[in-house]
Motif scaffolding. Structure first.
Motif, mmCIF file in Angstrom:
data_model
loop_
_atom_site.group_PDB
_atom_site.id
_atom_site.type_symbol
_atom_site.label_atom_id
_atom_site.label_comp_id
_atom_site.label_asym_id
_atom_site.label_seq_id
_atom_site.Cartn_x
_atom_site.Cartn_y
_atom_site.Cartn_z
ATOM 1 N N SER A 1 0.846 -1.190 0.000
ATOM 2 C CA SER A 1 0.000 0.000 0.000
ATOM 3 C C SER A 1 0.879 1.237 0.000
ATOM 4 C CB SER A 1 -0.937 0.011 1.209
ATOM 5 O OG SER A 1 -0.198 0.034 2.420
ATOM 6 N N LEU A 2 0.383 2.303 -0.589
ATOM 7 C CA LEU A 2 1.132 3.548 -0.686
ATOM 8 C C LEU A 2 0.271 4.710 -0.219
ATOM 9 C CD1 LEU A 2 1.819 1.649 -3.399
ATOM 10 C CD2 LEU A 2 3.376 3.521 -3.845
ATOM 11 N N ALA A 3 0.847 5.541 0.620
ATOM 12 C CA ALA A 3 0.225 6.808 1.007
ATOM 13 C C ALA A 3 1.027 7.906 0.319
ATOM 14 C CB ALA A 3 0.249 6.984 2.517
ATOM 15 N N ILE A 4 0.355 8.694 -0.509
ATOM 16 C CA ILE A 4 1.037 9.666 -1.356
ATOM 17 C C ILE A 4 0.484 11.065 -1.071
ATOM 18 C CG2 ILE A 4 1.574 10.346 -3.728
ATOM 19 C CD1 ILE A 4 0.852 7.416 -4.510
ATOM 20 N N GLU A 5 1.390 12.021 -0.872
ATOM 21 C CA GLU A 5 1.006 13.421 -0.747
ATOM 22 C C GLU A 5 1.678 14.203 -1.865
ATOM 23 O OE1 GLU A 5 1.969 14.930 3.071
ATOM 24 O OE2 GLU A 5 0.482 13.703 4.138
ATOM 25 N N ALA A 6 0.889 14.977 -2.600
ATOM 26 C CA ALA A 6 1.410 15.771 -3.710
ATOM 27 C C ALA A 6 1.126 17.241 -3.447
ATOM 28 C CB ALA A 6 0.770 15.336 -5.027
ATOM 29 N N THR A 7 2.134 18.100 -3.629
ATOM 30 C CA THR A 7 1.927 19.525 -3.407
ATOM 31 C C THR A 7 2.786 20.339 -4.368
ATOM 32 O OG1 THR A 7 2.058 21.332 -1.783
ATOM 33 C CG2 THR A 7 3.714 19.609 -1.625
ATOM 34 N N ASP A 8 2.274 21.499 -4.759
ATOM 35 C CA ASP A 8 3.044 22.431 -5.575
ATOM 36 C C ASP A 8 3.318 23.717 -4.796
ATOM 37 O OD1 ASP A 8 0.568 23.620 -5.486
ATOM 38 O OD2 ASP A 8 0.403 23.958 -7.651
ATOM 39 N N GLY A 9 3.098 23.674 -3.487
ATOM 40 C CA GLY A 9 3.290 24.847 -2.651
ATOM 41 C C GLY A 9 2.011 25.592 -2.368
#
Length: 263
Positions: free
Chosen positions: A224-232
C-alpha cells in the motif's frame, strides 16, 4: 429625462459587464483547478511507478523500502512524499483468527468482554454465506473487499476504525502477519506487547539495512502507498495499493487508487 435613461443604460451595461467578468473569472478558476488536479494525479501515478521500481530493484539507487518511512521526489514544480507499507505486515480482515482480532481491539483500550464480542462479530460477518459457489466448488462466503467495509459490522464506530485501520489489510491473504514488516498498530496486537517495546523495535528496524541490497521475490505480494502531492499552493493526498506479478509486460496490478483529501 433623456439623461436618466442614459444613466439607467450605463448602469445596466455595468451590471452586464460585471456578470461577464465574474463568469470569466469563475471559468478561469475552474480551468486552473482542473489543471492542478490533473498534474497532481499524474504525479501520484508517477509515484506508484517510482515505488514499484524501488521495491523491485533495491540496487537501483532509489533506496525505497516498504518500511513506512517517507520518500520524496520532485517532478517539475510538484513534490511527492510517499510512504510504502508491505501488506504482509498487516492483519488481514478475511483471515485473522479471533485471538489476533481480540489482541488488536485490546490494544486500543477495549475491555476483554467487549473485545471478544466484537472479534466474534467480525468473524461472523465475513463468514456469512452469499449466493454462488467458489472456484473450488465450495459455498461462497462474504468477504471484506476493502478495509473500510469493517464499518458495516455492528459495533465498529468511526473512532474505533480510525485507530485500528493502519493495522488492517484485505490483501495479505494470510492468517498471521510478519512482525518484521508490521506498523506500530499491528505490533501492539501481539500478546504481551507494550508501546515502549514496540517503539524500540521500530527504532532498531529503522537503523537496520539488512537485505537492502537483495531484491526479494515480489510475485503475488501487495503493497500500500500513502502519497502526498503539493506544488506549494495546492495539496492532494492519495491512497493506492499494488500487487506484483511475474509478467514482465505487466509487473504489477493496481488494486486501489483513491483521493483521500484535497486542498
Amino acid at each position: 429625462m433623456p439623461l436618466l435613461s442614459v444613466l439607467w443604460g450605463l448602469a445596466l451595461l455595468a451590471v452586464i459587464a460585471t456578470t461577464v467578468m465574474d463568469a470569466t473569472g469563475t471559468s478561469r478558476k475552474l480551468a486552473d483547478n482542473g489543471l492542478y488536479a490533473a498534474e497532481a494525479d499524474a504525479l501520484a501515478e508517477a509515484a506508484i511507478v517510482r515505488a514499484a521500481i524501488g521495491l523491485s530493484d533495491p540496487t537501483s539507487g532509489t533506496g525505497w523500502r516498504a518500511d513506512g518511512r517517507p520518500r520524496q521526489f520532485e517532478l517539475r514544480k510538484w513534490r511527492a512524499v510517499v510512504r510504502i507499507q508491505d501488506e504482509l505486515g498487516r492483519i488481514d480482515l478475511n483471515f485473522a483468527d479471533q485471538d489476533l482480532l481480540f489482541g488488536l481491539l485490546r490494544s486500543v483500550g477495549f475491555e476483554p468482554q467487549k473485545a471478544t464480542a466484537l472479534a466474534v462479530s467480525i468473524i461472523e460477518w465475513r463468514m456469512m454465506p452469499v449466493p454462488g459457489v467458489s472456484a473450488s466448488g465450495q459455498p461462497q462466503r462474504r468477504l471484506f473487499h476493502a478495509v473500510n467495509e469493517l464499518l458495516l459490522v455492528p459495533g465498529v464506530s468511526q473512532d474505533l476504525f480510525a485507530r485500528i485501520e493502519p493495522a488492517l489489510t484485505v490483501y495479505s491473504q494470510r492468517p498471521t502477519f510478519d512482525p518484521q514488516l508490521a506498523p506500530l498498530e499491528a505490533l501492539l496486537a501481539l500478546p504481551g506487547a507494550t508501546r515502549d517495546q514496540v517503539v524500540q523495535t521500530l527504532a532498531r528496524r529503522a537503523q537496520s539495512t539488512l537485505g537492502a541490497d537483495v531484491a526479494p521475490s515480489l510475485k503475488g505480494r501487495a503493497f500500500s502507498l500513502a502519497i502526498e502531492a503539493t506544488d506549494g499552493r495546492h495539496k492532494r493526498a492519495y491512497r493506492a495499493a499494488i500487487r506484483f506479478t511475474d509478467d514482465p509486460a505487466k509487473p504489477y496490478w493496481l488494486l486501489d487508487f483513491q483521493i483521500v483529501s484535497k486542498s
